[in-house]
Design an enzyme around this catalytic site. Structure first.
Site, PDB file in Angstrom:
ATOM      1  N   GLY A  56       0.842  -1.180   0.000  1.00  0.00           N
ATOM      2  CA  GLY A  56       0.000   0.000   0.000  1.00  0.00           C
ATOM      3  C   GLY A  56       0.880   1.233   0.000  1.00  0.00           C
ATOM      4  O   GLY A  56       1.806   1.366  -0.785  1.00  0.00           O
ATOM      5  N   ASP A 177     -11.086  -3.743   6.081  1.00  0.00           N
ATOM      6  CA  ASP A 177     -10.045  -4.518   5.395  1.00  0.00           C
ATOM      7  C   ASP A 177      -9.577  -5.668   6.275  1.00  0.00           C
ATOM      8  O   ASP A 177      -8.386  -5.958   6.360  1.00  0.00           O
ATOM      9  CB  ASP A 177      -8.871  -3.626   5.006  1.00  0.00           C
ATOM     10  CG  ASP A 177      -7.965  -4.284   3.953  1.00  0.00           C
ATOM     11  OD1 ASP A 177      -8.444  -5.203   3.246  1.00  0.00           O
ATOM     12  OD2 ASP A 177      -6.795  -3.888   3.834  1.00  0.00           O
TER      13      ASP A 177
END
Length: 405
Positions: A56, A177
């Protein structure tokens, strides 16, 4: 797992673009409540070590805090991902994580900027493995993982994750998530839910109970204003409402769905939906029914490389009650899912205590009797031993009487 790479304090190479740095400097100088203002003195306090991972917008590095003499983990924002949205996510993750104080949510110690204008936050260093690594180890037949993590141990980990998520929901935060890769299991058994970068505050706190709750500060709230950012999360574990980007429906029950996905992988060693590409996973999730966990018990043999023997389960078979709990959490209809994480957790605890959970409504008398035997097996053994001892004593007594005659 840690990569064999060390990092020097002065060579991080994670500086932000100049326009973002200008915003941060301006916010710090003006003390404006913009959500950007942060201040800290990195100086010589931290000695950086191995790179623990990157993904990420973040890069996590092990470090030593010289001031308090403890090992920590430091997450820096990556220069190649340092857009304004990435920075907002990074700061939001730090601020939310810092306010969620729970034994199973990784604690955050500091948020700041180095002398080289690198943004970072410091958190507890958990030495262990992710739940995903544990399940993959079991899948490939790692004897150590199989011995250390039988089903009861995995269910204890799952219950602790549920406790952490339930707490976050009570604080008005949804994770969005949740997946095995975001669950750290320490070598001493501690469990930590990580990666709150996609978390959101519940809009309007609609699901709040009558209890008095402490809310997250308003400056943590972040509304995504880009159409392309609506679908967030990990496709294999995200709920259908996340997959179609329906932000009005995304909420606490989306986390319930993800928890169902984690339980599914614990039971079957597979994600609820698979595919070679993100698009393929999303298409399968929206157009196909999830394969029932019980079907994997019948397929754990053969030449197909995907037919993995479920060696970590009792008799290598998925327990029916856990399969029922899993499928209820994974129901595509919001109204049919568990409405709260606490409801899911209660059914799990009922199963672990040896009873039939509410989700397994179709259980017959024979299964109820089997569960009765299971949860009372020690008492039943003691009763049988006592009966045997009494009968033996009677027989011996009768033989002695007969002998004396």
């Amino acid at each position: 797992m840690a990569q064999e790479e060390s990092v020097e304090n002065q060579s991080m190479a994670t500086q932000l673009p100049e326009e973002l740095l200008a915003k941060l400097r301006e916010a710090n100088e003006s003390n404006a409540d913009s959500g950007f203002n942060i201040a800290s003195n990195f100086s010589d306090r931290y000695e950086l070590g191995l790179v623990l991972g990157e993904g990420g917008a973040g890069r996590v590095i092990a470090a030593y805090d010289k001031n308090v003499r403890r090992r920590v983990a430091i997450k820096f924002i990556r220069s190649d991902k340092a857009s304004e949205i990435a920075l907002r996510y990074f700061l939001k993750e730090a601020k939310i994580t810092g306010q969620l104080q729970h034994p199973h949510i990784i604690p955050l110690y500091e948020l700041g900027m180095t002398e080289n204008e690198e943004i970072y936050y410091v958190m507890k260093l958990v030495q262990g493995v992710t739940l995903d690594e544990i399940l993959e180890g079991i899948r490939i037949g790692d004897k150590d993982m199989i011995e250390r993590f039988p089903l009861p141990s995995l269910m204890k980990i799952f219950r602790r994750v549920c406790e952490a998520v339930s707490y976050a929901h009570a604080k008005g935060v949804v994770h969005l998530d949740l997946k095995p890769d975001n669950i750290l299991v320490g070598y001493l058994g501690d469990v930590q839910v990580t990666d709150w970068g996609l978390a959101r505050l519940r809009r309007g706190m609609e699901d709040m109970s009558e209890l008095e709750l402490v809310d997250i500060d308003e400056d943590v709230d972040f509304i995504i204003d880009s159409e392309k950012e609506k679908v967030i999360g990990t496709p294999a574990f995200m709920s259908p409402e996340q997959a179609i980007g329906n932000s009005d429906l995304v909420g606490t029950r989306s986390d319930v769905y993800a928890l169902g996905g984690i339980l599914y992988k614990i039971l079957t060693l597979r994600a609820p939906a698979n595919g070679k590409t993100t698009t393929a996973v999303l298409r399968r999730k929206l157009n196909e029914k999830i394969k029932h966990p019980l079907l994997y018990s019948e397929e754990a043999v053969g030449d197909n490389p995907d037919n993995v023997k479920l060696i970590h389960l009792p008799n290598c078979r998925v327990p029916r009650s856990l399969a029922a709990i899993c499928m209820k959490a994974l129901d595509e209809k919001l109204i049919e899912r568990y409405q709260k994480v606490g409801d899911l957790m209660r059914d799990v605890e009922v199963y672990m205590a040896g009873y039939i959970p509410d989700a397994d409504k179709g259980a017959g008398l024979n299964r109820h009797f089997s569960q009765f035997i299971y949860r009372n097996q020690k008492s039943i053994v003691l009763v049988l031993i006592s009966i045997f001892a009494v009968l033996t004593s009677i027989i011996i007594l009768l033989l002695l009487i007969q002998y004396t005659k």
